[in-house]
Design a protein around this motif. Structure first.
Motif, PDB file in Angstrom:
ATOM      1  N   ILE A 104      -9.144   1.358   4.177  1.00 29.12           N
ATOM      2  CA  ILE A 104      -9.743   1.277   2.854  1.00 29.12           C
ATOM      3  C   ILE A 104      -9.630   2.618   2.150  1.00 29.12           C
ATOM      4  O   ILE A 104      -9.776   3.680   2.753  1.00 29.12           O
ATOM      5  CB  ILE A 104     -11.232   0.855   2.965  1.00 29.12           C
ATOM      6  N   GLY A 105      -9.340   2.563   0.846  1.00 29.04           N
ATOM      7  CA  GLY A 105      -9.447   3.713  -0.032  1.00 29.04           C
ATOM      8  C   GLY A 105     -10.424   3.350  -1.134  1.00 29.04           C
ATOM      9  O   GLY A 105     -10.364   2.242  -1.686  1.00 29.04           O
ATOM     10  N   ILE A 106     -11.338   4.251  -1.464  1.00 29.79           N
ATOM     11  CA  ILE A 106     -12.405   3.910  -2.413  1.00 29.79           C
ATOM     12  C   ILE A 106     -12.780   5.135  -3.239  1.00 29.79           C
ATOM     13  O   ILE A 106     -12.753   6.263  -2.741  1.00 29.79           O
ATOM     14  CB  ILE A 106     -13.628   3.350  -1.653  1.00 29.79           C
ATOM     15  N   ALA A 107     -13.120   4.909  -4.512  1.00 24.99           N
ATOM     16  CA  ALA A 107     -13.554   5.988  -5.396  1.00 24.99           C
ATOM     17  C   ALA A 107     -14.607   5.445  -6.350  1.00 24.99           C
ATOM     18  O   ALA A 107     -14.564   4.273  -6.749  1.00 24.99           O
ATOM     19  CB  ALA A 107     -12.377   6.551  -6.182  1.00 24.99           C
ATOM     20  N   THR A 108     -15.547   6.303  -6.739  1.00 22.60           N
ATOM     21  CA  THR A 108     -16.653   5.839  -7.572  1.00 22.60           C
ATOM     22  C   THR A 108     -17.357   6.985  -8.284  1.00 22.60           C
ATOM     23  O   THR A 108     -17.241   8.151  -7.892  1.00 22.60           O
ATOM     24  CB  THR A 108     -17.682   5.072  -6.714  1.00 22.60           C
ATOM     25  N   PHE A 109     -18.090   6.635  -9.333  1.00 22.76           N
ATOM     26  CA  PHE A 109     -18.966   7.582 -10.016  1.00 22.76           C
ATOM     27  C   PHE A 109     -20.206   7.873  -9.175  1.00 22.76           C
ATOM     28  O   PHE A 109     -20.805   8.932  -9.294  1.00 22.76           O
ATOM     29  CB  PHE A 109     -19.376   6.997 -11.368  1.00 22.76           C
ATOM     30  N   LEU A 138       1.469  -1.042  -3.234  1.00 20.72           N
ATOM     31  CA  LEU A 138       2.730  -1.714  -2.916  1.00 20.72           C
ATOM     32  C   LEU A 138       3.959  -0.867  -3.197  1.00 20.72           C
ATOM     33  O   LEU A 138       5.077  -1.253  -2.832  1.00 20.72           O
ATOM     34  CB  LEU A 138       2.826  -3.022  -3.715  1.00 20.72           C
ATOM     35  N   ALA A 139       3.770   0.294  -3.819  1.00 25.32           N
ATOM     36  CA  ALA A 139       4.912   1.071  -4.307  1.00 25.32           C
ATOM     37  C   ALA A 139       5.802   1.612  -3.198  1.00 25.32           C
ATOM     38  O   ALA A 139       7.029   1.697  -3.371  1.00 25.32           O
ATOM     39  CB  ALA A 139       4.417   2.228  -5.183  1.00 25.32           C
ATOM     40  N   GLU A 140       5.237   2.005  -2.080  1.00 22.45           N
ATOM     41  CA  GLU A 140       6.015   2.603  -0.988  1.00 22.45           C
ATOM     42  C   GLU A 140       5.656   1.899   0.319  1.00 22.45           C
ATOM     43  O   GLU A 140       4.937   2.444   1.163  1.00 22.45           O
ATOM     44  CB  GLU A 140       5.742   4.106  -0.904  1.00 22.45           C
ATOM     45  N   PRO A 141       6.139   0.682   0.509  1.00 23.23           N
ATOM     46  CA  PRO A 141       5.697  -0.152   1.630  1.00 23.23           C
ATOM     47  C   PRO A 141       6.057   0.373   3.007  1.00 23.23           C
ATOM     48  O   PRO A 141       5.464  -0.074   4.000  1.00 23.23           O
ATOM     49  CB  PRO A 141       6.379  -1.492   1.354  1.00 23.23           C
ATOM     50  N   ASP A 142       7.005   1.290   3.111  1.00 21.88           N
ATOM     51  CA  ASP A 142       7.435   1.785   4.422  1.00 21.88           C
ATOM     52  C   ASP A 142       6.716   3.060   4.846  1.00 21.88           C
ATOM     53  O   ASP A 142       6.987   3.593   5.926  1.00 21.88           O
ATOM     54  CB  ASP A 142       8.949   2.027   4.426  1.00 21.88           C
ATOM     55  N   THR A 143       5.811   3.556   4.032  1.00 21.53           N
ATOM     56  CA  THR A 143       5.080   4.774   4.381  1.00 21.53           C
ATOM     57  C   THR A 143       3.794   4.433   5.131  1.00 21.53           C
ATOM     58  O   THR A 143       3.396   3.273   5.238  1.00 21.53           O
ATOM     59  CB  THR A 143       4.752   5.592   3.123  1.00 21.53           C
ATOM     60  N   ASP A 144       3.128   5.471   5.658  1.00 19.95           N
ATOM     61  CA  ASP A 144       1.893   5.267   6.407  1.00 19.95           C
ATOM     62  C   ASP A 144       0.837   4.581   5.545  1.00 19.95           C
ATOM     63  O   ASP A 144       0.747   4.816   4.329  1.00 19.95           O
ATOM     64  CB  ASP A 144       1.329   6.606   6.888  1.00 19.95           C
ATOM     65  N   LEU A 145       0.025   3.762   6.179  1.00 14.96           N
ATOM     66  CA  LEU A 145      -0.997   3.017   5.456  1.00 14.96           C
ATOM     67  C   LEU A 145      -1.929   3.943   4.691  1.00 14.96           C
ATOM     68  O   LEU A 145      -2.303   3.653   3.544  1.00 14.96           O
ATOM     69  CB  LEU A 145      -1.800   2.155   6.434  1.00 14.96           C
ATOM     70  N   GLU A 146      -2.324   5.065   5.285  1.00 17.80           N
ATOM     71  CA  GLU A 146      -3.254   5.962   4.606  1.00 17.80           C
ATOM     72  C   GLU A 146      -2.674   6.507   3.304  1.00 17.80           C
ATOM     73  O   GLU A 146      -3.386   6.651   2.302  1.00 17.80           O
ATOM     74  CB  GLU A 146      -3.698   7.105   5.522  1.00 17.80           C
ATOM     75  N   HIS A 147      -1.378   6.796   3.301  1.00 13.68           N
ATOM     76  CA  HIS A 147      -0.729   7.263   2.072  1.00 13.68           C
ATOM     77  C   HIS A 147      -0.721   6.164   1.025  1.00 13.68           C
ATOM     78  O   HIS A 147      -0.976   6.407  -0.160  1.00 13.68           O
ATOM     79  CB  HIS A 147       0.703   7.709   2.385  1.00 13.68           C
ATOM     80  N   ARG A 148      -0.464   4.941   1.429  1.00 16.07           N
ATOM     81  CA  ARG A 148      -0.426   3.821   0.493  1.00 16.07           C
ATOM     82  C   ARG A 148      -1.814   3.560  -0.108  1.00 16.07           C
ATOM     83  O   ARG A 148      -1.942   3.266  -1.304  1.00 16.07           O
ATOM     84  CB  ARG A 148       0.081   2.569   1.203  1.00 16.07           C
ATOM     85  N   LEU A 149      -2.854   3.652   0.721  1.00 14.82           N
ATOM     86  CA  LEU A 149      -4.217   3.471   0.227  1.00 14.82           C
ATOM     87  C   LEU A 149      -4.580   4.561  -0.773  1.00 14.82           C
ATOM     88  O   LEU A 149      -5.189   4.287  -1.827  1.00 14.82           O
ATOM     89  CB  LEU A 149      -5.199   3.475   1.393  1.00 14.82           C
TER      90      LEU A 149
END
Length: 234
Positions: A17-22, A133-144
């Motif tokens: 999961i990647g998350i951001a908030t106020f 979805l932009a770089e599907p072959d990279t590590d999951l953390e980078h994609r998140l």
């Protein structure tokens, strides 16, 4: 006011999961992934108990849709929640209740859910999905991380005339262990998504070293010596 990307790597089965908030200290809400089970989130008027229940059901093999329906059936205030669930197969189920404030909704597909509330518009969650979805072959953390960066760049939280900055953010990934591969968070920062990227880049230099140090303590460099190797490369 929160935007989130839940994701699974189809090749490795890793989830995160990647998350951001106020809001502040969002990382305490983001511990909702488990190895060989799936990933989930309860946000907007968050019910933290939902995360623990969902992970338990996912661990037992329930599908994402079955988990979502269980959470709704057992929560009198589910119409105030925004819920996302991805199971171990990559199937995704998401819900945004009518009681959630501001623009709220999601874009979902196999192995991902981009979701948010209090956003400037639907295009924000569409951008989050594009980033993931932009770089599907990279590590999951980078994609998140790319997902929430795309969401930030698309306008993020608030309205067109009243943007709300991201004051906290978090990145969490699990693979085969009971402990996370990646667990990073930023709190009370004026530009939390940018700071999360900075911390991520720094940590990735240490990641293999920390793993080796735990597995081979006798032969491991001291941290000071390892830091000198980084400085020499830089």
């Amino acid at each position: 006011m929160t935007y989130t990307i839940l994701g699974r790597c189809a090749k490795t089965g890793r989830v995160g999961i990647g998350i951001a908030t106020f809001s502040i200290t969002v990382g305490r809400y983001a511990h909702c992934a488990r190895s060989n089970a799936g990933v989930t989130i309860s946000q907007a008027f968050a019910n933290e108990n939902n995360n623990a229940i969902a992970l338990r059901l996912l661990d037992q093999g329930f599908s994402a849709q079955a988990v979502l329906e269980h959470l709704k059936a057992n929560d009198a205030y589910y119409t105030y929640r925004q819920i996302g669930v991805i199971d171990r197969t990559g199937a995704a189920a998401a819900y945004t209740g009518p009681g959630v404030r501001g623009w709220a909704g999601e874009v979902a597909g196999d192995n991902y859910i981009a979701t948010g509330n209090g956003l400037v518009g639907q295009h924000v969650v569409a951008a989050i999905a594009r980033g993931f979805l932009a770089e599907p072959d990279t590590d999951l953390e980078h994609r998140l991380l790319m997902g929430i960066e795309y969401g930030r760049d698309a306008g993020g939280q608030g309205t067109a005339g009243d943007h709300k900055p991201e004051r906290s953010s978090a990145l969490l990934v699990y693979s085969r262990h009971v402990h996370p591969d990646i667990d990073l968070r930023v709190d009370l920062h004026a530009t939390a998504v940018e700071e999360l990227r900075r911390i991520y880049v720094e940590y990735k230099q240490y990641e293999a070293y920390y793993r080796y140090r735990g597995e081979h303590p006798r032969g491991a460099l001291s941290q000071e010596a390892f830091m000198k190797t980084i400085a020499a490369v830089a």
